[in-house]
Design a protein around this motif. Sequence first.
Motif, mmCIF file in Angstrom:
data_model
loop_
_atom_site.group_PDB
_atom_site.id
_atom_site.type_symbol
_atom_site.label_atom_id
_atom_site.label_comp_id
_atom_site.label_asym_id
_atom_site.label_seq_id
_atom_site.Cartn_x
_atom_site.Cartn_y
_atom_site.Cartn_z
ATOM 1 N N GLY A 24 50.200 44.236 45.613
ATOM 2 C CA GLY A 24 49.416 43.639 44.614
ATOM 3 C C GLY A 24 48.472 42.484 45.288
ATOM 4 O O GLY A 24 48.401 41.868 46.258
ATOM 5 N N ALA A 25 47.519 41.864 44.479
ATOM 6 C CA ALA A 25 46.752 40.770 44.640
ATOM 7 C C ALA A 25 46.398 39.933 43.485
ATOM 8 O O ALA A 25 46.434 40.402 42.327
ATOM 9 N N THR A 26 45.849 38.748 43.596
ATOM 10 C CA THR A 26 45.612 37.775 42.397
ATOM 11 C C THR A 26 44.189 37.489 42.674
ATOM 12 O O THR A 26 43.502 37.770 43.686
ATOM 13 N N SER A 27 43.660 36.721 42.004
ATOM 14 C CA SER A 27 42.317 36.381 42.007
ATOM 15 C C SER A 27 42.074 35.030 42.794
ATOM 16 O O SER A 27 41.072 34.525 42.988
ATOM 17 N N ASN A 28 43.373 34.482 43.262
ATOM 18 C CA ASN A 28 43.287 33.354 44.238
ATOM 19 C C ASN A 28 42.573 33.781 45.539
ATOM 20 O O ASN A 28 42.659 35.038 45.845
ATOM 21 N N SER A 29 41.926 32.772 46.346
ATOM 22 C CA SER A 29 41.237 33.225 47.385
ATOM 23 C C SER A 29 42.187 33.542 48.478
ATOM 24 O O SER A 29 43.096 32.710 48.618
ATOM 25 N N VAL A 30 41.862 34.257 49.536
ATOM 26 C CA VAL A 30 42.818 34.610 50.427
ATOM 27 C C VAL A 30 42.738 33.418 51.431
ATOM 28 O O VAL A 30 41.861 32.981 52.026
ATOM 29 N N GLY A 31 44.061 32.735 51.563
ATOM 30 C CA GLY A 31 44.117 31.544 52.321
ATOM 31 C C GLY A 31 44.492 31.951 53.883
ATOM 32 O O GLY A 31 44.763 33.139 54.092
ATOM 33 N N SER A 32 44.804 31.071 54.398
ATOM 34 C CA SER A 32 45.026 31.038 56.036
ATOM 35 C C SER A 32 46.551 31.237 56.394
ATOM 36 O O SER A 32 47.029 31.489 57.477
ATOM 37 N N LYS A 33 47.247 30.893 55.214
ATOM 38 C CA LYS A 33 48.825 30.885 55.501
ATOM 39 C C LYS A 33 49.269 32.505 55.257
ATOM 40 O O LYS A 33 48.966 33.042 54.390
ATOM 41 N N VAL A 34 50.488 32.873 56.003
ATOM 42 C CA VAL A 34 51.020 34.163 55.950
ATOM 43 C C VAL A 34 52.530 33.942 56.146
ATOM 44 O O VAL A 34 52.819 33.066 56.975
ATOM 45 N N GLY A 35 53.297 34.426 55.134
ATOM 46 C CA GLY A 35 54.583 34.459 55.266
ATOM 47 C C GLY A 35 55.425 35.661 55.005
ATOM 48 O O GLY A 35 54.774 36.551 54.421
ATOM 49 N N GLY A 61 56.454 30.818 54.597
ATOM 50 C CA GLY A 61 54.889 30.729 54.841
ATOM 51 C C GLY A 61 54.453 29.294 54.469
ATOM 52 O O GLY A 61 53.364 28.827 54.615
ATOM 53 N N GLY A 62 55.286 28.735 53.333
ATOM 54 C CA GLY A 62 54.762 27.483 52.814
ATOM 55 C C GLY A 62 53.709 27.684 52.021
ATOM 56 O O GLY A 62 52.835 26.924 51.831
ATOM 57 N N ILE A 63 53.961 28.898 51.134
ATOM 58 C CA ILE A 63 52.634 29.402 50.439
ATOM 59 C C ILE A 63 52.974 28.860 48.820
ATOM 60 O O ILE A 63 54.014 29.282 48.208
ATOM 61 N N THR A 64 52.190 28.318 48.095
ATOM 62 C CA THR A 64 52.485 28.039 46.751
ATOM 63 C C THR A 64 51.261 28.748 45.960
ATOM 64 O O THR A 64 51.439 29.029 44.641
ATOM 65 N N LYS A 65 50.107 29.071 46.271
ATOM 66 C CA LYS A 65 49.265 30.034 45.556
ATOM 67 C C LYS A 65 49.278 31.423 46.350
ATOM 68 O O LYS A 65 48.526 31.495 47.389
ATOM 69 N N ILE A 66 49.878 32.368 45.828
ATOM 70 C CA ILE A 66 49.839 33.840 46.519
ATOM 71 C C ILE A 66 48.479 34.600 46.240
ATOM 72 O O ILE A 66 48.072 34.571 44.990
ATOM 73 N N SER A 67 47.776 34.971 47.196
ATOM 74 C CA SER A 67 46.675 35.854 47.241
ATOM 75 C C SER A 67 46.972 37.345 47.132
ATOM 76 O O SER A 67 46.721 38.065 46.395
ATOM 77 N N THR A 68 47.682 37.788 48.378
ATOM 78 C CA THR A 68 48.028 39.278 48.358
ATOM 79 C C THR A 68 49.540 39.450 48.720
ATOM 80 O O THR A 68 50.194 38.388 49.494
ATOM 81 N N VAL A 69 50.117 40.471 48.509
ATOM 82 C CA VAL A 69 51.459 40.989 49.013
ATOM 83 C C VAL A 69 51.251 42.464 49.457
ATOM 84 O O VAL A 69 50.662 43.115 48.899
ATOM 85 N N ASP A 70 51.718 42.579 50.622
ATOM 86 C CA ASP A 70 51.885 43.813 51.471
ATOM 87 C C ASP A 70 53.542 44.032 51.624
ATOM 88 O O ASP A 70 54.217 43.028 51.644
ATOM 89 N N TYR A 71 53.834 45.217 51.724
ATOM 90 C CA TYR A 71 55.166 45.599 51.996
ATOM 91 C C TYR A 71 55.072 46.764 53.222
ATOM 92 O O TYR A 71 54.366 47.596 53.281
ATOM 93 N N LYS A 72 56.018 46.374 54.280
ATOM 94 C CA LYS A 72 56.026 47.163 55.501
ATOM 95 C C LYS A 72 57.586 47.820 55.715
ATOM 96 O O LYS A 72 58.250 47.074 55.286
#
Length: 90
Positions: A24-35, A61-72
């Motif tokens: 999934g993805a949201t309208s939030n900008s892609v940030g520099s943090k990855v968790g 990742g210390g993320i409060t505004k999620i931009s993208t979610v991937d599953y591996k």
Amino acid sequence: MKNILLGFAAAAMLASCSLTVPVGATSNSVGSKVGEAGGTCYLSQICLGVDAGIAAAARAGGITKISTVDYKVDNLFNLLVTHTCIVTGE
């Protein structure tokens, strides 16, 4: 006998599979943090203490505004299956 073992080793290396898909993805900008959050399951069924959820990855990742979610998923003969949730954001 040595050739048989070498054949099995080659087959194991060729039979492993890794797949990463977007969830999934949201309208939030892609940030520099990855968790990342995940764990390993044995025999594709025995998963002890595995938390591969979005909330756990965001916390890691210390993320409060999620931009993208991937599953591996990394799979080795269905003996070892590693699940990882990857979250990016701010």
